[in-house]
Write a protein that holds these residues in place. Structure first.
Motif, PDB file in Angstrom:
ATOM      1  N   GLY A 264       0.792  -1.222   0.000  1.00 40.99           N
ATOM      2  CA  GLY A 264       0.000   0.000   0.000  1.00 40.99           C
ATOM      3  C   GLY A 264       0.823   1.269   0.000  1.00 40.99           C
ATOM      4  O   GLY A 264       0.267   2.374  -0.026  1.00 40.99           O
ATOM      5  N   GLN A 265       2.146   1.151   0.031  1.00 43.46           N
ATOM      6  CA  GLN A 265       3.001   2.335   0.020  1.00 43.46           C
ATOM      7  C   GLN A 265       2.892   3.075  -1.318  1.00 43.46           C
ATOM      8  O   GLN A 265       2.779   2.451  -2.379  1.00 43.46           O
ATOM      9  N   LEU A 266       2.953   4.394  -1.251  1.00 45.72           N
ATOM     10  CA  LEU A 266       2.940   5.205  -2.465  1.00 45.72           C
ATOM     11  C   LEU A 266       4.268   5.026  -3.184  1.00 45.72           C
ATOM     12  O   LEU A 266       5.337   5.226  -2.608  1.00 45.72           O
ATOM     13  N   VAL A 267       4.204   4.650  -4.487  1.00 43.91           N
ATOM     14  CA  VAL A 267       5.410   4.415  -5.281  1.00 43.91           C
ATOM     15  C   VAL A 267       5.732   5.637  -6.140  1.00 43.91           C
ATOM     16  O   VAL A 267       6.876   6.064  -6.223  1.00 43.91           O
ATOM     17  N   TRP A 268       4.726   6.190  -6.805  1.00 47.44           N
ATOM     18  CA  TRP A 268       4.953   7.365  -7.629  1.00 47.44           C
ATOM     19  C   TRP A 268       3.685   8.200  -7.728  1.00 47.44           C
ATOM     20  O   TRP A 268       2.578   7.710  -7.500  1.00 47.44           O
ATOM     21  N   THR A 269       3.887   9.471  -8.077  1.00 49.81           N
ATOM     22  CA  THR A 269       2.786  10.415  -8.279  1.00 49.81           C
ATOM     23  C   THR A 269       3.044  11.209  -9.549  1.00 49.81           C
ATOM     24  O   THR A 269       4.156  11.729  -9.741  1.00 49.81           O
ATOM     25  N   PHE A 270       2.052  11.274 -10.420  1.00 47.47           N
ATOM     26  CA  PHE A 270       2.138  12.138 -11.598  1.00 47.47           C
ATOM     27  C   PHE A 270       1.266  13.360 -11.353  1.00 47.47           C
ATOM     28  O   PHE A 270       0.055  13.244 -11.121  1.00 47.47           O
ATOM     29  N   HIS A 271       1.880  14.536 -11.407  1.00 44.12           N
ATOM     30  CA  HIS A 271       1.177  15.781 -11.132  1.00 44.12           C
ATOM     31  C   HIS A 271       0.438  16.245 -12.381  1.00 44.12           C
ATOM     32  O   HIS A 271       1.058  16.781 -13.305  1.00 44.12           O
ATOM     33  N   THR A 272      -0.869  16.046 -12.414  1.00 40.72           N
ATOM     34  CA  THR A 272      -1.661  16.498 -13.551  1.00 40.72           C
ATOM     35  C   THR A 272      -1.776  18.020 -13.596  1.00 40.72           C
ATOM     36  O   THR A 272      -2.152  18.584 -14.630  1.00 40.72           O
ATOM     37  N   ILE A 273      -1.486  18.684 -12.480  1.00 43.16           N
ATOM     38  CA  ILE A 273      -1.281  20.132 -12.456  1.00 43.16           C
ATOM     39  C   ILE A 273       0.204  20.314 -12.181  1.00 43.16           C
ATOM     40  O   ILE A 273       0.671  20.080 -11.072  1.00 43.16           O
ATOM     41  N   PRO A 274       0.992  20.675 -13.201  1.00 44.39           N
ATOM     42  CA  PRO A 274       2.454  20.604 -13.074  1.00 44.39           C
ATOM     43  C   PRO A 274       3.019  21.539 -12.006  1.00 44.39           C
ATOM     44  O   PRO A 274       2.471  22.617 -11.739  1.00 44.39           O
ATOM     45  N   GLN A 275       4.126  21.099 -11.435  1.00 48.19           N
ATOM     46  CA  GLN A 275       4.861  21.883 -10.462  1.00 48.19           C
ATOM     47  C   GLN A 275       6.099  22.490 -11.122  1.00 48.19           C
ATOM     48  O   GLN A 275       6.451  22.118 -12.253  1.00 48.19           O
ATOM     49  N   PRO A 276       6.759  23.448 -10.480  1.00 49.38           N
ATOM     50  CA  PRO A 276       7.914  24.108 -11.101  1.00 49.38           C
ATOM     51  C   PRO A 276       8.946  23.107 -11.613  1.00 49.38           C
ATOM     52  O   PRO A 276       9.286  22.144 -10.935  1.00 49.38           O
ATOM     53  N   GLY A 277       9.408  23.341 -12.857  1.00 51.42           N
ATOM     54  CA  GLY A 277      10.393  22.473 -13.474  1.00 51.42           C
ATOM     55  C   GLY A 277       9.802  21.305 -14.224  1.00 51.42           C
ATOM     56  O   GLY A 277      10.527  20.588 -14.918  1.00 51.42           O
ATOM     57  N   GLU A 278       8.488  21.079 -14.102  1.00 55.07           N
ATOM     58  CA  GLU A 278       7.837  19.971 -14.799  1.00 55.07           C
ATOM     59  C   GLU A 278       7.223  20.466 -16.109  1.00 55.07           C
ATOM     60  O   GLU A 278       6.827  21.633 -16.218  1.00 55.07           O
ATOM     61  N   PRO A 279       7.130  19.578 -17.122  1.00 53.34           N
ATOM     62  CA  PRO A 279       6.484  19.966 -18.380  1.00 53.34           C
ATOM     63  C   PRO A 279       5.062  20.468 -18.130  1.00 53.34           C
ATOM     64  O   PRO A 279       4.326  19.899 -17.323  1.00 53.34           O
ATOM     65  N   GLY A 280       4.695  21.533 -18.810  1.00 53.10           N
ATOM     66  CA  GLY A 280       3.350  22.072 -18.696  1.00 53.10           C
ATOM     67  C   GLY A 280       3.164  23.138 -17.643  1.00 53.10           C
ATOM     68  O   GLY A 280       2.107  23.782 -17.580  1.00 53.10           O
TER      69      GLY A 280
END
Length: 372
Positions: A130-146
């Motif tokens: 149940g541990q969180l492995v990864w998160t994709f930010h659909t609202i981008p954060q600084p330095g991320e595409p978009g």
């Protein structure tokens, strides 16, 4: 056979006789927090599903919570969303089942469509622990595409852009494909100037890491709640004498996008057509919208591009593509390459109301007058 009842009780039946084998109540001893549930996920003798704001792992043979998964078989479904948001009091759940790649359980979410909404990040959980492995930010954060497609620091307050309609997995490629919805709130974007990636996008992620492979936006700066409503269909077509693995994504507006599964590029021409740009005060509608030349739209050509993308206003507009073209039931492709889709032609009347007018109506209601 496994299913979920209207009060989100998970059950197992003997498929031959219909006899109930067990039942699991996620809210036992607590006030129910109900949501729609369109299915469950089976993996390695475990059933995964979301009830309220919790992700459960249940033993498929006994109906008991799986010890070692989170805390007593459950994980807070707000996990990973609270980096920049206080989400504990916000609506966060899942209406569609997750998908498993190797031992990673991948989930979208359902969040509020009003202004105060949690971000619709897509997450991968360890299916064992149940541990969180990864998160994709659909609202981008600084330095991320978009990131540049939103106002500065929008990730700190913006919500929505969630995958609520389900996903498709290409296990051989190790890629997961899905569509996202509009930013919150649905019909006004004066505080979110820009294209607003990754709202209203078909997305391809590396299923093991959550890393972005490609995206394709089907509506820029959505003002019409044109969420992508169902999982993309993964199929193979013959084009110019070659077989091409494609992603076929239908939309509420009735458009059908056919995208190369590896690159995300459209197989057929797509035109960026000019649309009206005069909206409510503070609003800056995007000046063009993508319209595929082929295949033809699912809905009849009874409304022009200009009318189809008319920004919402106080005088009222006819809104097409709010409850179809396509909806969450999805579609199918047969062995002959024929694509089947139930399609809706359902225009709505949309009228925006100012806060001042809303307060007036509210006062009239409190005085006992008829109000709408």
């Amino acid at each position: 056979m496994y299913g979920v009842g209207p009060k989100l009780k998970l059950f197992a039946l003997d498929a031959a006789s219909g006899r109930q084998l067990w039942q699991f109540d996620p809210f036992e001893g607590k006030e129910p927090r109900l949501n729609e549930c369109r299915g469950v996920t089976y993996w390695n003798n475990r059933i995964f599903y979301v009830a309220g704001a919790e992700l459960f792992a249940v033993n498929a043979q006994t109906g008991e919570p799986v010890e070692g998964f989170g805390e007593s078989g459950k994980v807070a479904f707000t996990t990973g969303l609270d980096i920049n948001h206080d989400v504990k009091h916000l609506y966060v759940t899942a209406t569609s089942p997750g998908i498993v790649y190797k031992n990673i359980l991948i989930y979208g979410s359902a969040v509020s469509e009003a202004g105060n909404a949690a971000p619709g990040y897509v997450r991968g959980f360890d299916a064992q622990t149940g541990q969180l492995v990864w998160t994709f930010h659909t609202i981008p954060q600084p330095g991320e595409p978009g990131y540049e497609t939103w106002p500065k620091d929008a990730y700190k307050w913006a919500g929505g852009t969630n995958n609520w309609g389900g996903m498709s997995l290409d296990e051989r490629r190790g890629m997961v494909y899905f569509g996202t919805g509009s930013p919150s709130s649905d019909f006004y974007g004066g505080d979110r100037e820009g294209k607003n990636l990754f709202s209203d996008c078909v997305l391809a992620l590396d299923a093991g890491s959550g890393r972005l492979k490609w995206y394709y936006q089907t509506t820029h700066h959505d003002l019409w709640d044109r969420d992508i409503p169902c999982p993309p269909n993964l199929t193979t077509i013959r084009r110019d004498g070659k077989l091409i693995d494609v992603v076929v994504q239908v939309t509420k507006g009735g458009n059908v996008f056919v995208l190369d599964r590896d690159s995300g590029k459209s197989v057929f021409p797509v035109e960026e057509r000019p649309v009206p740009i005069v909206g409510l005060p503070g609003e800056k509608p995007w000046p063009t919208q993508p319209v595929p030349v082929k295949p033809e739209p699912l809905c009849g050509p009874f409304i022009s591009d200009s009318a189809n993308y008319l920004p919402p206003g106080e005088k009222g507009t006819v809104l097409v593509g709010y409850s179809g073209g396509a909806e969450w039931g999805g579609n199918a492709v047969d062995t002959n390459g024929v694509f089947y889709q139930n399609s809706n032609n359902a225009p709505w009347l949309l009228q925006m109301v100012s806060m001042a007018e809303r307060k007036k109506r509210s006062r009239r209601c409190r005085k006992g007058r008829v109000c709408m």
